[in-house]
Enzyme design. Sequence first.
Site, PDB file in Angstrom:
ATOM      1  N   ARG A  98      -8.200 -20.199  -1.033  1.00 23.77           N
ATOM      2  CA  ARG A  98      -7.165 -19.977  -0.023  1.00 23.77           C
ATOM      3  C   ARG A  98      -6.108 -21.073  -0.033  1.00 23.77           C
ATOM      4  O   ARG A  98      -6.375 -22.227   0.300  1.00 23.77           O
ATOM      5  CB  ARG A  98      -7.814 -19.887   1.360  1.00 23.77           C
ATOM      6  CG  ARG A  98      -6.833 -19.441   2.433  1.00 23.77           C
ATOM      7  CD  ARG A  98      -7.481 -19.342   3.797  1.00 23.77           C
ATOM      8  NE  ARG A  98      -6.537 -18.815   4.771  1.00 23.77           N
ATOM      9  CZ  ARG A  98      -5.557 -19.535   5.314  1.00 23.77           C
ATOM     10  NH1 ARG A  98      -5.408 -20.801   5.007  1.00 23.77           N
ATOM     11  NH2 ARG A  98      -4.717 -18.982   6.179  1.00 23.77           N
ATOM     12  N   ARG A 149       8.090   4.087  -4.774  1.00 28.15           N
ATOM     13  CA  ARG A 149       8.156   3.158  -3.628  1.00 28.15           C
ATOM     14  C   ARG A 149       7.145   2.028  -3.794  1.00 28.15           C
ATOM     15  O   ARG A 149       7.435   0.878  -3.463  1.00 28.15           O
ATOM     16  CB  ARG A 149       7.914   3.920  -2.316  1.00 28.15           C
ATOM     17  CG  ARG A 149       8.052   3.010  -1.096  1.00 28.15           C
ATOM     18  CD  ARG A 149       8.032   3.785   0.202  1.00 28.15           C
ATOM     19  NE  ARG A 149       6.744   4.391   0.448  1.00 28.15           N
ATOM     20  CZ  ARG A 149       6.482   5.214   1.464  1.00 28.15           C
ATOM     21  NH1 ARG A 149       7.421   5.517   2.338  1.00 28.15           N
ATOM     22  NH2 ARG A 149       5.286   5.735   1.630  1.00 28.15           N
ATOM     23  N   LYS A 198       6.360  -1.807   1.978  1.00 29.44           N
ATOM     24  CA  LYS A 198       5.183  -1.191   2.618  1.00 29.44           C
ATOM     25  C   LYS A 198       4.020  -2.185   2.531  1.00 29.44           C
ATOM     26  O   LYS A 198       3.094  -2.051   1.734  1.00 29.44           O
ATOM     27  CB  LYS A 198       4.852   0.168   1.976  1.00 29.44           C
ATOM     28  CG  LYS A 198       4.031   1.051   2.920  1.00 29.44           C
ATOM     29  CD  LYS A 198       4.107   2.496   2.515  1.00 29.44           C
ATOM     30  CE  LYS A 198       3.086   3.368   3.241  1.00 29.44           C
ATOM     31  NZ  LYS A 198       3.218   3.430   4.693  1.00 29.44           N
ATOM     32  N   TYR A 249       0.826  -1.204   0.000  1.00 32.18           N
ATOM     33  CA  TYR A 249       0.000   0.000   0.000  1.00 32.18           C
ATOM     34  C   TYR A 249       0.857   1.251   0.000  1.00 32.18           C
ATOM     35  O   TYR A 249       2.080   1.194   0.167  1.00 32.18           O
ATOM     36  CB  TYR A 249      -0.957  -0.013   1.204  1.00 32.18           C
ATOM     37  CG  TYR A 249      -0.318   0.339   2.536  1.00 32.18           C
ATOM     38  CD1 TYR A 249       0.528  -0.545   3.189  1.00 32.18           C
ATOM     39  CD2 TYR A 249      -0.566   1.573   3.144  1.00 32.18           C
ATOM     40  CE1 TYR A 249       1.106  -0.222   4.421  1.00 32.18           C
ATOM     41  CE2 TYR A 249      -0.007   1.900   4.368  1.00 32.18           C
ATOM     42  CZ  TYR A 249       0.834   1.003   4.998  1.00 32.18           C
ATOM     43  OH  TYR A 249       1.405   1.336   6.193  1.00 32.18           O
TER      44      TYR A 249
HETATM   45  C1  LIG Z   1       6.409   2.024   9.691  1.00 35.42           C
HETATM   46  C2  LIG Z   1       6.470   3.356   8.998  1.00 35.42           C
HETATM   47  N1  LIG Z   1       7.644   4.011   8.940  1.00 35.42           N
HETATM   48  C3  LIG Z   1       7.741   5.217   8.349  1.00 35.42           C
HETATM   49  C4  LIG Z   1       6.628   5.827   7.782  1.00 35.42           C
HETATM   50  C5  LIG Z   1       6.779   7.192   7.151  1.00 35.42           C
HETATM   51  O1  LIG Z   1       6.629   7.089   5.762  1.00 35.42           O
HETATM   52  P1  LIG Z   1       6.136   8.329   4.890  1.00 35.42           P
HETATM   53  O2  LIG Z   1       7.006   9.486   5.232  1.00 35.42           O
HETATM   54  O3  LIG Z   1       6.312   7.865   3.492  1.00 35.42           O
HETATM   55  O4  LIG Z   1       4.710   8.559   5.258  1.00 35.42           O
HETATM   56  C6  LIG Z   1       5.393   5.173   7.815  1.00 35.42           C
HETATM   57  C7  LIG Z   1       4.214   5.795   7.224  1.00 35.42           C
HETATM   58  O5  LIG Z   1       3.124   5.323   7.343  1.00 35.42           O
HETATM   59  C8  LIG Z   1       5.311   3.899   8.431  1.00 35.42           C
HETATM   60  O6  LIG Z   1       4.143   3.233   8.484  1.00 35.42           O
END
Ligand SMILES: Cc1ncc(COP(=O)(O)O)c(C=O)c1O
Length: 279
Positions: free
Chosen positions: A98, A52, A144, A33
């Site tokens: 699943r 990203r 992410k 995400y």
């Molecule tokens: C675990 C984590 N680290 C760092 C960030 C900061 O990322 P960004 O600056 O891209 O929002 C986030 C943002 O949600 C996050 O979930």
Amino acid sequence: MPELAYVNGQFMSLAQATVPVEDRGFQFADSVYEVLRTYGGQPFALDEHLARLRRSLAAIALDYPTDNLRGIIAEAVRRAAFPEAVIYLQITRGVAPRHRAIPAQVRPTLVLTVRALVPHPEWQEHGIRVITVPDNRWGRCDIKSVGLLANVLAHQAARNAGAHDAIFVEADGTVNESTAGNVFIVRAGQLLTPPKSHRILAGITRDKFLAITPVTETRITAADLLGADEVFLTATTVEVVPVVMVNGKPIGSGTPGPVTRRSLELFHKNFRPAGPSRG
Ligand SMILES: Cc1ncc(COP(=O)(O)O)c(C=O)c1O
């Protein structure tokens, strides 16, 4: 228009949006995400977020053409028409019976939501309290991934302790990041932040901030954190947030320090369009 969603080609109200029970995002967190915000109604750092997202997709071998996303995001923001918006974008492997094996033929699910950005000026003004927690997450925090249960539990542990958030610390004392942001400390006037690794998400806000001010990327320990002159977090929706207390101990004077305040001002000066603040 109220809060809005886009699911596999259809715009609808967020309340109407659903995904099937056998979506692998739901069953396995087989999904990545992004979260973006707007400034002046324009998605901020869109190229960086899409880059990203492509890295996350590649890391989980999810083949998804991202070229169409720019147009969908623009249309979603236009339809939602909030003064400033938070855009959540999730791509899952798709719907399949699943089984752990990744299905050969499956259509990824795209979910996008747009909500009004809720600003927290009080956090920027007065700072937040954090606790430290053991980093019990998986070894690929650079992806992410929507697998955020460890972050949810750590955040709740912070709430239960009367704090706002939690910072993940390794068994050897290495500070990684908070449950939703990157960590910076100020020591003897110098800004320090942990280097990029598989143990942290490379925040877009972190990258943007590093581009406008000198920061040393180096290992930070829990002792460094507690003994810092100032501490702050960076993340998309909250920008730069002072941390004024760690594990019940005041940081510096226990109020947002001058370097943190200047950092927020610098961030706004560079990235927030001039005019009345809209969060
Ligand atoms: C675990 C984590 N680290 C760092 C960030 C900061 O990322 P960004 O600056 O891209 O929002 C986030 C943002 O949600 C996050 O979930």
